[in-house]
Design a protein around this motif. Structure first.
Motif, PDB file in Angstrom:
ATOM      1  N   SER A  84       5.336  -0.720  -8.291  1.00 21.25           N
ATOM      2  CA  SER A  84       5.643  -1.999  -7.649  1.00 21.25           C
ATOM      3  C   SER A  84       5.965  -3.054  -8.701  1.00 21.25           C
ATOM      4  O   SER A  84       6.877  -3.864  -8.535  1.00 21.25           O
ATOM      5  CB  SER A  84       4.462  -2.462  -6.788  1.00 21.25           C
ATOM      6  N   GLY A 117       0.781  -1.228   0.000  1.00 26.06           N
ATOM      7  CA  GLY A 117       0.000   0.000   0.000  1.00 26.06           C
ATOM      8  C   GLY A 117       0.809   1.273   0.000  1.00 26.06           C
ATOM      9  O   GLY A 117       0.274   2.346  -0.268  1.00 26.06           O
ATOM     10  N   GLU A 149      -1.840  -1.307   3.580  1.00 29.90           N
ATOM     11  CA  GLU A 149      -2.809  -2.398   3.499  1.00 29.90           C
ATOM     12  C   GLU A 149      -2.400  -3.553   4.400  1.00 29.90           C
ATOM     13  O   GLU A 149      -1.207  -3.749   4.667  1.00 29.90           O
ATOM     14  CB  GLU A 149      -2.911  -2.889   2.046  1.00 29.90           C
ATOM     15  N   GLY A 166       6.030   6.705  -7.152  1.00 24.07           N
ATOM     16  CA  GLY A 166       4.856   5.849  -7.002  1.00 24.07           C
ATOM     17  C   GLY A 166       4.203   5.865  -5.641  1.00 24.07           C
ATOM     18  O   GLY A 166       3.432   4.944  -5.313  1.00 24.07           O
ATOM     19  N   GLY A 167       4.459   6.874  -4.833  1.00 19.95           N
ATOM     20  CA  GLY A 167       3.844   6.938  -3.513  1.00 19.95           C
ATOM     21  C   GLY A 167       2.331   7.086  -3.587  1.00 19.95           C
ATOM     22  O   GLY A 167       1.799   7.732  -4.501  1.00 19.95           O
ATOM     23  N   THR A 168       1.635   6.496  -2.635  1.00 15.84           N
ATOM     24  CA  THR A 168       0.164   6.493  -2.679  1.00 15.84           C
ATOM     25  C   THR A 168      -0.469   7.620  -1.869  1.00 15.84           C
ATOM     26  O   THR A 168      -1.696   7.736  -1.839  1.00 15.84           O
ATOM     27  CB  THR A 168      -0.368   5.140  -2.157  1.00 15.84           C
ATOM     28  N   THR A 169       0.327   8.423  -1.204  1.00 11.78           N
ATOM     29  CA  THR A 169      -0.215   9.559  -0.460  1.00 11.78           C
ATOM     30  C   THR A 169       0.521  10.824  -0.868  1.00 11.78           C
ATOM     31  O   THR A 169       1.669  10.783  -1.314  1.00 11.78           O
ATOM     32  CB  THR A 169      -0.076   9.363   1.066  1.00 11.78           C
ATOM     33  N   ASP A 170      -0.130  11.945  -0.692  1.00  8.28           N
ATOM     34  CA  ASP A 170       0.444  13.244  -1.052  1.00  8.28           C
ATOM     35  C   ASP A 170       1.142  13.814   0.184  1.00  8.28           C
ATOM     36  O   ASP A 170       0.486  14.314   1.102  1.00  8.28           O
ATOM     37  CB  ASP A 170      -0.659  14.182  -1.547  1.00  8.28           C
ATOM     38  N   TYR A 175       9.339   6.460  -3.787  1.00  6.48           N
ATOM     39  CA  TYR A 175       8.094   7.012  -3.263  1.00  6.48           C
ATOM     40  C   TYR A 175       7.686   8.274  -4.018  1.00  6.48           C
ATOM     41  O   TYR A 175       6.490   8.528  -4.229  1.00  6.48           O
ATOM     42  CB  TYR A 175       8.212   7.320  -1.768  1.00  6.48           C
ATOM     43  N   LYS A 230      -2.396   4.807   3.538  1.00  5.15           N
ATOM     44  CA  LYS A 230      -3.010   3.812   2.660  1.00  5.15           C
ATOM     45  C   LYS A 230      -2.340   2.447   2.773  1.00  5.15           C
ATOM     46  O   LYS A 230      -2.440   1.619   1.857  1.00  5.15           O
ATOM     47  CB  LYS A 230      -2.972   4.303   1.211  1.00  5.15           C
ATOM     48  N   ILE A 270       3.441   1.915  -2.055  1.00  8.45           N
ATOM     49  CA  ILE A 270       3.815   2.200  -3.439  1.00  8.45           C
ATOM     50  C   ILE A 270       2.712   1.675  -4.354  1.00  8.45           C
ATOM     51  O   ILE A 270       2.192   0.568  -4.135  1.00  8.45           O
ATOM     52  CB  ILE A 270       5.165   1.533  -3.799  1.00  8.45           C
ATOM     53  N   ASP A 271       2.373   2.445  -5.388  1.00  6.97           N
ATOM     54  CA  ASP A 271       1.272   2.033  -6.261  1.00  6.97           C
ATOM     55  C   ASP A 271       1.652   0.824  -7.105  1.00  6.97           C
ATOM     56  O   ASP A 271       2.818   0.440  -7.215  1.00  6.97           O
ATOM     57  CB  ASP A 271       0.798   3.198  -7.129  1.00  6.97           C
TER      58      ASP A 271
END
Length: 354
Positions: free
Chosen positions: A13, A6, A287, A165-169, A162, A285, A8-9
């Motif tokens: 990945s 979760g 998981e 491909g990081g999943t958060t801002d 990150y 995010k 890295i998108d």
């Protein structure tokens, strides 16, 4: 620095998974040149030792801990190609059995913790080896510096991954500063462990240390007033009772003690990445791990209520599983090299008769 699912998108990945798979394929081929009948068993032990020492989190700052990454140690002891494989085996065992490091993030973890640390450490080590005086002390010093620099290098690479491909801002400059700052401190611990371990092995079996090959000084003879190299002597075979088996047994016992007993006293604080992820919001995010229901998840044995016993058993099982898997991999790699050499000898002999 185990990256969970979760962070890295999926596209990044997947790309790191391809990079990791390619690096492992190259390392499998390169390891054939590094391993022989003496060092192949040592490689499996190195993987198990890294697994054990990674359980020993040490405090580095207020509320933060760190642990060995192992790339520098593996590269110097058994070679860079074999080193990548050693750390990759450890990461695989941790992800599958202990829910440590996400399975979808396995490519990220192998790229960052196995490839980057090993390549950076070995490049620094070789560079220092060329300028430092030849000797065992220089190998230890070079090991210290190489290990120290490999950890913040991995922190920088994680930050770059990150950023893509990081999943958060999040504010990446703050993440980069925090990652490098904490991991410089962790690098000091890595350097101390690496230098002590390399120095200990060199003290008893320098011939088994990849980074110490070629250290033997040639004997000088004075002929007609000039110093010349004496003819190289054939190395005497080690007595059967004092072969590499003694080192292997000692290393295995040490690994079992570290994982099965000493790990209970390790720092309970989150490691550098965990702490920074929480402070900077990277973990929003995250998981659940696919192996979160594993009987060994979180380095404890399910249904064993005593924390000391549960953690100790998990550590012993982990060391055992890692050394079995690692030894099997390196035995197969070594066998492939032997088969190739046999075929080459056959072709040569056939060509000579023709």
């Amino acid at each position: 620095m185990h990256v969970p699912d979760g962070f890295i998108d999926a596209p990044v990945s997947a790309v790191t998974g391809v990079v990791a798979a390619g690096a492992i394929a190259v390392s499998l081929r390169g390891a054939r040149r590094e391993l022989d009948e003496r060092t192949a068993p040592l490689a499996g032990l190195v993987a198990a030792f890294i697994f054990a020492v990674q359980m020993l989190n040490f405090p580095v700052a207020a509320g933060t801990s760190g642990h060995l990454l192992g790339g520098a140690l593996a590269a110097i002891l058994v070679g860079p190609y074999t080193g990548v494989l050693c750390v990759s085996v450890v990461l695989l065992m941790q992800g599958i059995l202990f829910a440590d490091g996400g399975l979808t993030a396995l490519g990220v973890n192998i790229t960052d913790m196995a490839i980057v640390t090993t390549v950076v450490a070995y490049a620094v080590f070789r560079g220092l080896a060329k300028v430092l005086p030849r000797g065992r002390r220089s190998v230890t010093v070079a090991s210290f510096v190489a290990a120290l620099l490999s950890v913040p290098a991995a922190a920088v690479v994680f930050t770059l991954i990150y950023a893509i491909g990081g999943t958060t801002d999040v504010a990446l400059p703050k993440v980069a500063t925090a990652m490098v700052g904490v991991h410089v401190l962790i690098g000091i611990g890595e350097a101390v462990i690496t230098a002590l371990t390399v120095g200990a092995v060199i003290a008893v079996r320098p011939d088994l240390v990849h980074g110490a090959r070629g250290l033997e000084q040639r004997l000088k003879l004075r002929v007609n007033g000039e110093l010349v190299d004496a003819p190289a002597a054939e190395p005497a075979p080690a007595p059967a009772g004092r072969s590499h088996r003694k080192l292997w047994i000692t290393g295995l016992i040490t690994s079992l003690v570290l994982a099965g007993f000493v790990s209970f006293y390790a720092s309970a604080h989150p490691d550098g990445l965990e702490k920074i992820a929480h402070d900077q919001g990277i973990d929003k995010k995250a998981e659940p791990h696919a192996s979160s229901d594993s009987p060994l998840a979180d380095y404890g044995v399910k249904d064993v209520s005593d924390a000391r016993l549960s953690g100790g058993l998990a550590g012993v099982i982990g060391v055992g599983a890692t050394i079995v898997v690692g030894s099997t991999v390196f035995r197969v790699v070594r066998r492939r090299r032997t088969d190739e050499m046999s075929r080459a000898d056959t072709h040569t002999a056939t060509g000579t008769r023709v």
